[in-house]
Design an enzyme around this catalytic site. Structure first.
Site, PDB file in Angstrom:
ATOM      1  N   ASP A 192       0.802  -1.238  -0.018  1.00 36.04           N
ATOM      2  CA  ASP A 192      -0.047   0.143  -0.027  1.00 36.04           C
ATOM      3  C   ASP A 192       0.907   1.326   0.104  1.00 36.04           C
ATOM      4  O   ASP A 192       1.534   1.784   0.980  1.00 36.04           O
ATOM      5  CB  ASP A 192      -0.998  -0.135   1.188  1.00 36.04           C
ATOM      6  CG  ASP A 192      -1.742   1.300   1.432  1.00 36.04           C
ATOM      7  OD1 ASP A 192      -1.791   1.911   0.407  1.00 36.04           O
ATOM      8  OD2 ASP A 192      -2.330   1.300   2.494  1.00 36.04           O
ATOM      9  N   LYS A 202       3.257  11.071  -3.627  1.00 33.81           N
ATOM     10  CA  LYS A 202       2.081  10.592  -4.427  1.00 33.81           C
ATOM     11  C   LYS A 202       1.087  11.726  -5.046  1.00 33.81           C
ATOM     12  O   LYS A 202       0.356  11.474  -5.883  1.00 33.81           O
ATOM     13  CB  LYS A 202       1.386   9.868  -3.338  1.00 33.81           C
ATOM     14  CG  LYS A 202       0.124   8.828  -3.956  1.00 33.81           C
ATOM     15  CD  LYS A 202      -0.525   7.874  -2.982  1.00 33.81           C
ATOM     16  CE  LYS A 202      -1.571   7.013  -3.488  1.00 33.81           C
ATOM     17  NZ  LYS A 202      -2.289   6.250  -2.311  1.00 33.81           N
ATOM     18  N   GLU A 221      -7.090   0.647  -4.451  1.00 36.56           N
ATOM     19  CA  GLU A 221      -7.558   0.436  -3.029  1.00 36.56           C
ATOM     20  C   GLU A 221      -8.667   0.053  -2.461  1.00 36.56           C
ATOM     21  O   GLU A 221      -8.623  -0.650  -1.665  1.00 36.56           O
ATOM     22  CB  GLU A 221      -6.648   1.922  -2.318  1.00 36.56           C
ATOM     23  CG  GLU A 221      -5.214   2.277  -2.778  1.00 36.56           C
ATOM     24  CD  GLU A 221      -4.931   3.646  -2.502  1.00 36.56           C
ATOM     25  OE1 GLU A 221      -5.831   4.306  -2.117  1.00 36.56           O
ATOM     26  OE2 GLU A 221      -3.766   4.148  -2.691  1.00 36.56           O
ATOM     27  N   ASP A 242     -12.930   4.778   1.846  1.00 34.29           N
ATOM     28  CA  ASP A 242     -11.405   4.777   1.970  1.00 34.29           C
ATOM     29  C   ASP A 242     -10.857   6.166   2.254  1.00 34.29           C
ATOM     30  O   ASP A 242     -10.720   6.896   0.936  1.00 34.29           O
ATOM     31  CB  ASP A 242     -10.659   3.985   0.909  1.00 34.29           C
ATOM     32  CG  ASP A 242      -9.432   3.988   1.307  1.00 34.29           C
ATOM     33  OD1 ASP A 242      -8.749   4.420   1.806  1.00 34.29           O
ATOM     34  OD2 ASP A 242      -8.637   3.357   0.319  1.00 34.29           O
TER      35      ASP A 242
END
Length: 620
Positions: A13, A78, A182, A208
Site C-alpha cells: 500500500d 503521491k 485501493e 477509504d
C-alpha cells in the site's frame, strides 16, 4: 488465464503519508502485515537528503529529522506522481511544501541539496525509494530476495498516474504484477476476514479516506466473486488537507498573539505541522487537545488548545465533499442506500468522529464496519492478490475480482457526437470495438479523437488523445468500414487501436499524456454536468441527427445528378428543383450551423422527403 509469477510476492500500500507491506503466509494460510525495523507496521512515506553526507534517510528516520531539515525532506510524492507542473492542484500544493518544486518540460521536479550539490528528482524516483524501503522490510522478514509486488493506487488514478506508479516500482527493482485499486483491496481484506461465510450476495460499500486521497466503491460479494459496481473519489482529499487547515488556523493565532508571521519559515511550519497531525489523531478520541511547542519561532513558545468542534468547523466543507462523493457513487451504481449490507471504513482519516457520524447518518443509522485495521486493510488485500498471481501458492482462497472504469470512453463521430464504446462502470479488463463507415467520398484518412465523459457532444467531454488512420483506399462515402478497438487492461490503462477492413492498415495509441487527463474533481463535475445538461444534450443529439440526415440527402441528390442518363429520366424543371434544394440546404448547414433551430432543420428534412421522393425514385 492470468500469468503466474515465481518467487515471493508482496502487497504494498503505497500511501501519501504512510505505506504498508504485507505477504501471504502459505504455511499459516493467512496474510502477515510486516513490521519495519522500528517494530511498526506502517512506515512514513518520507525521504530525507543530507547536504554534506552520503546518507539518504527513508521512513521514520526521515520524518523524525524533518523539522531540522525541512527543505530536504520530501513527502507527499503521491500527490505529484503522474501530474503536470502546470496542474492547479500541484501549484496549490507547492505553496504548502517546505521543499522546492520546479517544472522541467511541465514535469514537476523536486529540488534538494545532497552531498553539497542540488539534485532534481521526479515523483517516480521519490516513490521508488519508498517502495525500495518496503521491499527491504519484506526481504528482512522473509529472509530471501523479493522481486514481485502488487502495488495499490486510488481508484480514480488516471492512466498516467498508474503508469508512473509502475515506473516507480521498476526503478525500485520490483516486477509490478498488478496495480490494484485501493477500495477493492480493502474489500478483499474485509471479505476474507469477516465474510468468509458469505454464500448469498452482499452489497459492500467501501469508504477509504487516507492521508492524501479519498475513494469509495460499491461492490457485491457472492461466493468469492468480488464485483465492483461503481466507484468515485477524489485523488486530492485526505488527512493532509485537514492538517493544512489546522496549520493555517494556528499560524494566524500565533501572528495574532505575538504579532509575528511564521508562514515563511519552513522549520517552524514543519514543527507546527507535526504537532497538528498529532492533535488531529488525539481529537479522534478526545474532545479537546493541547498543542505546545517550545521556542517555535525566534525563541517564542507557542501553546494553544483546540477542541473537536473547532476542528470539525474548519474542515466541514471537506467532510461535506466526502458525502457528495458517497452519494455520487451510489447514484452511479443505480442502487438505493438502503440495500447496502456493509459499510466498511478504511484509511486513517476514517477514524475522525464527524466523518463517521455523517456517514452513519447518510446510511440511515446503519452500524459502520470498523472491525478491520484501517491502516492495514489495503496492504492485506494487495497481498492476497499477489498470492493469487503467484505460482505454487495453494492455500489462498480462489477469488474473482472485477473492477470498473469510472467514466465512459468513446470517439467523436460526424456532427461532434460522442459515440460511446465503453460505458461508465464497465467491468475491466475489457475490450470493445466500434465499427465506422467513411463519411466522405474518396476519404484517405480518418482522424480518431478519443474522449472520456458523459456528455452527448464530444467536445464537451475530455479529450484523451488522437491519432490518424492513413492510406484508406479511395471509395464512395459509406462503403469502407474501419474498426476502432478500445481496450482497458487489468491495471486500468487504456489502449485504442484502429484498422481498415479493406487496406489492412492499422494504428494504435496508449493514452499516456497526463496533461490531457482529468482530475477526480473534474470527473465528478463532468458526471454532475451530464445529469444537469440532460435536456440540452437530448436537443443537441436531435439536431445532430437532423443535420446528418440532411447531409446524407444532399449527398444522394448530388450523386443522382451525376448519372449519365439523368436528362432522359428527369425534366429540366426537376433538375433545377434538385439544384436549388441542394444550394439552400448546403447554405443552411454550412453557414448557419450554430444559429439554425432544430425545428427548421426537421421541417426541411420533412419537406425534402415529400417533394424529392418521386424525383429521386426516377433516378434509381
Amino acid at each position: 488465464m492470468a500469468r503466474k509469477y515465481q518467487g515471493h510476492a508482496i502487497g504494498i500500500d503505497l500511501g501519501t503519508t504512510y505505506s504498508c507491506v504485507a505477504v501471504w503466509q502459505e504455511q499459516h494460510c493467512r496474510v502477515e502485515i510486516i513490521h519495519n525495523d522500528q517494530g511498526n507496521r506502517t512506515t512514513p512515506s518520507f525521504i530525507a537528503f543530507t547536504k554534506d553526507q552520503r546518507l539518504i534517510l527513508i521512513g521514520e528516520a526521515a520524518k523524525n529529522q524533518a523539522a531540522a531539515n525541512p527543505q530536504n525532506t520530501v513527502f507527499d510524492a503521491k500527490r505529484l506522481i503522474g501530474r503536470s507542473f502546470s496542474d492547479p492542484v500541484v501549484q496549490d500544493d507547492i505553496l504548502l511544501w517546505p521543499f522546492k518544486v520546479t517544472g522541467v518540460n511541465d514535469k514537476p521536479m523536486i529540488s534538494v541539496k545532497y552531498k553539497g550539490l542540488e539534485k532534481h528528482l521526479c515523483a517516480e524516483e521519490v516513490s521508488s525509494m519508498v517502495l525500495s524501503k518496503m521491499r527491504q522490510i519484506a526481504e528482512a522478514y522473509l529472509e530471501s530476495p523479493v522481486k514481485n509486488a502488487v502495488i495499490t493506487v486510488p481508484a480514480y488514478f488516471n492512466d498516467s498516474q498508474r503508469k508512473a506508479t509502475i515506473d516507480a516500482g521498476a526503478i525500485a527493482g520490483l516486477n509490478v504484477m498488478r496495480v490494484m485499486n485501493e477500495p477493492t483491496a480493502a474489500a478483499i481484506a474485509y471479505g476474507l476476514d469477516k465474510r468468509t461465510d458469505c454464500v448469498e450476495e452482499r452489497k459492500m460499500f467501501v469508504f477509504d479516506l487516507g492521508g492524501g486521497t479519498f475513494d469509495v466503491s460499491l461492490l457485491t460479494i457472492n461466493n468469492n466473486v468480488y464485483q465492483v459496481k461503481a466507484t468515485s473519489g477524489n485523488t486530492h482529499l485526505g488527512g493532509e488537507d485537514f492538517d493544512n487547515r489546522m496549520v493555517s488556523y494556528l499560524v494566524q493565532e500565533f501572528n495574532r498573539k505575538n504579532k509575528v508571521d511564521i508562514s515563511g519559515n519552513p522549520k517552524a511550519l514543519r514543527r507546527l505541522r507535526t504537532a497538528c497531525e498529532r492533535a488531529k489523531r488525539s481529537l479522534s478520541f478526545l474532545v479537546v487537545t493541547t498543542i505546545e511547542i517550545d521556542s517555535l519561532f525566534e525563541g517564542i513558545d507557542f501553546s494553544s488548545s483546540i477542541n473537536r468542534a473547532k476542528f470539525e468547523e474548519m474542515n466541514m466543507d471537506l467532510f461535506d465533499e466526502c458525502m457528495k462523493i458517497v452519494e455520487s457513487c451510489l447514484r452511479g451504481a443505480k442502487l438505493d442506500k438502503g440495500t447496502v449490507d456493509d459499510v466498511v471504513l478504511v484509511g486513517g482519516s476514517s477514524r475522525i468522529p464527524k466523518v463517521q457520524q455523517l456517514l452513519q447518518d447518510f446510511f440511515n443509522g446503519k452500524e459502520l464496519c470498523m472491525s478491520i485495521n484501517p491502516d492495514e486493510a489495503v496492504a492485506y488485500g494487495a497481498a492476497v492478490q499477489a498470492a493469487l498471481l503467484s505460482e505454487g501458492v495453494k492455500s489462498v482462497p480462489k477469488l474473482v475480482l472485477q473492477d470498473v472504469t469510472p467514466l465512459s470512453l468513446g470517439r467523436s463521430i460526424l456532427g461532434d457526437v460522442m459515440d460511446v464504446v465503453i460505458p461508465r462502470n464497465t467491468c475491466i479488463p475489457v475490450k470493445k470495438t466500434g465499427s465506422y463507415y467513411s463519411t466522405a467520398d474518396n476519404q484517405t484518412s480518418d482522424l480518431i479523437k478519443v474522449y472520456e465523459g458523459e456528455r452527448t457532444r464530444a467536445s464537451d467531454n475530455n479529450l484523451l488523445g488522437s491519432f490518424t488512420l492513413y492510406d484508406i483506399p479511395l471509395a464512395p462515402r459509406g462503403t469502407l468500414q474501419s474498426n476502432v478497438c478500445f481496450a482497458i487492461d487489468e491495471n486500468g490503462i487504456l489502449t485504442v487501436s484502429a484498422n481498415n477492413n479493406v487496406s489492412g492498415v492499422s494504428r494504435m495509441i496508449t493514452i499516456t499524456n497526463h496533461r490531457d487527463r482529468l482530475s477526480s474533481e473534474e470527473i465528478n463535475k463532468l458526471i454532475q454536468e451530464a445529469e444537469s445538461y440532460h435536456i440540452e444534450d437530448k436537443k443537441f443529439l436531435r439536431k445532430a441527427k437532423a443535420m446528418n440526415a440532411l447531409d446524407d440527402y444532399i449527398y444522394k441528390m448530388r450523386n443522382a445528378l451525376q448519372k449519365q442518363d439523368i436528362n432522359l429520366k428527369l425534366s429540366s424543371q426537376e433538375v433545377e428543383i434538385i439544384k436549388s434544394t441542394i444550394a439552400v440546404i448546403t447554405n443552411l448547414i454550412d453557414e448557419n450551423k450554430q444559429e439554425v433551430e432544430i425545428d427548421v432543420l426537421e421541417d426541411h428534412l420533412k419537406g425534402l422527403k415529400s417533394t424529392m421522393e418521386d424525383i429521386l425514385a426516377k433516378t434509381i
